[in-house]
Design an enzyme around this catalytic site. Structure first.
Site, PDB file in Angstrom:
ATOM      1  N   HIS A   3       0.909  -1.219   0.093  1.00 38.77           N
ATOM      2  CA  HIS A   3       0.054   0.005   0.018  1.00 38.77           C
ATOM      3  C   HIS A   3       0.731   1.158   0.034  1.00 38.77           C
ATOM      4  O   HIS A   3       2.006   1.286   0.230  1.00 38.77           O
ATOM      5  CB  HIS A   3      -0.856  -0.116   1.233  1.00 38.77           C
ATOM      6  CG  HIS A   3      -0.086   0.093   2.558  1.00 38.77           C
ATOM      7  ND1 HIS A   3       0.195  -0.843   3.257  1.00 38.77           N
ATOM      8  CD2 HIS A   3       0.281   1.143   3.118  1.00 38.77           C
ATOM      9  CE1 HIS A   3       1.001  -0.523   4.198  1.00 38.77           C
ATOM     10  NE2 HIS A   3       1.130   0.813   4.206  1.00 38.77           N
ATOM     11  N   TYR A  55       4.749  13.262   6.873  1.00 39.35           N
ATOM     12  CA  TYR A  55       6.248  13.659   6.699  1.00 39.35           C
ATOM     13  C   TYR A  55       6.188  14.974   5.763  1.00 39.35           C
ATOM     14  O   TYR A  55       5.562  15.107   4.892  1.00 39.35           O
ATOM     15  CB  TYR A  55       7.190  12.779   6.037  1.00 39.35           C
ATOM     16  CG  TYR A  55       7.103  11.306   6.963  1.00 39.35           C
ATOM     17  CD1 TYR A  55       8.087  11.558   8.199  1.00 39.35           C
ATOM     18  CD2 TYR A  55       6.182  10.317   6.491  1.00 39.35           C
ATOM     19  CE1 TYR A  55       7.821  10.072   8.859  1.00 39.35           C
ATOM     20  CE2 TYR A  55       6.515   9.200   7.436  1.00 39.35           C
ATOM     21  CZ  TYR A  55       7.139   9.106   8.625  1.00 39.35           C
ATOM     22  OH  TYR A  55       6.965   8.028   9.461  1.00 39.35           O
ATOM     23  N   HIS A 100       5.143   6.478  -1.555  1.00 37.97           N
ATOM     24  CA  HIS A 100       5.752   5.211  -1.922  1.00 37.97           C
ATOM     25  C   HIS A 100       4.869   4.006  -1.419  1.00 37.97           C
ATOM     26  O   HIS A 100       4.310   4.115  -0.514  1.00 37.97           O
ATOM     27  CB  HIS A 100       7.108   5.170  -1.619  1.00 37.97           C
ATOM     28  CG  HIS A 100       7.354   5.110  -0.170  1.00 37.97           C
ATOM     29  ND1 HIS A 100       7.707   6.370   0.646  1.00 37.97           N
ATOM     30  CD2 HIS A 100       7.830   4.238   0.910  1.00 37.97           C
ATOM     31  CE1 HIS A 100       7.714   6.212   1.901  1.00 37.97           C
ATOM     32  NE2 HIS A 100       7.704   4.804   1.964  1.00 37.97           N
TER      33      HIS A 100
END
Length: 258
Positions: free
Chosen positions: A117, A200, A206
């Site tokens: 995921h 973040y 990713h």
């Protein structure tokens, strides 16, 4: 225990006196205080704990590949994160996982990520009573978000903040970062509303594919070209961004995008 101690009748007492005592003085059974009700009678049967809290969890890294929790497990704490599933290219990614593990077997013990995921939040902690309200807030925040078709491109090496694990990941194609950021923004706002850590900065979207224990960033970066060649054998890695999920412990909520 009796509140009054009654002795037997004296041997010199007449039958009339005994009769008078029996009619004028309360008997032992009347003076006894009734037994106090039990806690079960007052409160009802003890409620069964929810299944999720049946047993305390012992953090034993040997039980999960040497992974160390980033926060202490406590009863009632639910590890929570938001993500987009990578179902559209899962077969291709699983094939790459197997090839990469075999390719580096003599140098490094890699583990395949079971859940493929793209994360849209850090892993945060919710209390049990917060879960439903948090889910409703997230649903409302995503009501105007639009889905799109994207793809993954290349490989990149990451470590967690504690540098106790290193990851091989497939980043989102740069052409779709702006659209993914538009979905991230309302999620970040919900995190802020609940005083939880936001994603973040800068965001690096990713799909984590493989991991190993410890800080192996230098070694894996030296192998990145070899790994990239294995991945290039796969077709385009499609990512269908048409739903967002919320994972809270063993609960999973789905929000469909427009």
């Amino acid at each position: 225990m009796a509140l009054v101690d009654y002795g037997g009748s004296s041997s010199s007492a007449s039958e009339d006196e005994e009769s008078a005592e029996n009619t004028q003085a309360p008997t032992l059974s009347i003076l006894k205080r009734p037994a106090l009700p039990t806690a079960a009678a007052l409160l009802g049967p003890k409620k069964q704990k929810p299944d999720e809290f049946e047993d305390d969890v012992i953090d034993d890294p040997s039980l999960h590949g040497g992974r160390i929790r980033s926060f202490k497990h406590e009863r009632g704490n639910w590890a929570t994160y938001v993500y987009v599933p990578a179902d559209a290219c899962s077969d291709q990614l699983e094939e790459f996982q197997a090839e990469a593990i075999s390719h580096l077997a003599l140098e490094l013990e890699l583990q395949a990520n079971d859940s493929l995921h793209l994360s849209l939040s850090r892993t945060v902690v919710l209390q049990y009573h917060q879960i439903d309200e948090f889910s409703r807030s997230l649903q409302q925040a995503l009501n105007s978000s639009t889905g799109f078709a994207a793809s993954l491109q290349g490989l990149r090496i990451y470590t967690n903040e504690e540098r106790t694990r290193t990851f091989i990941a497939a980043p989102l194609d740069a052409a779709f970062v702006e659209k993914m950021t538009a979905i991230l923004q309302p999620i970040d706002q919900v995190m802020l509303d609940y005083r939880l850590q936001q994603f973040y900065v800068p965001a690096s979207f990713h799909v984590s594919l493989l991991w190993c224990v410890g800080d192996q960033e230098k070694l894996l970066n030296s192998k990145l070209k070899e790994l990239q060649e294995l991945l290039e054998d796969q077709d385009t890695l499609s990512l269908a961004v048409n739903e967002v999920h919320l994972k809270c412990g063993n609960k999973d909520f789905t929000y469909l995008l427009k």
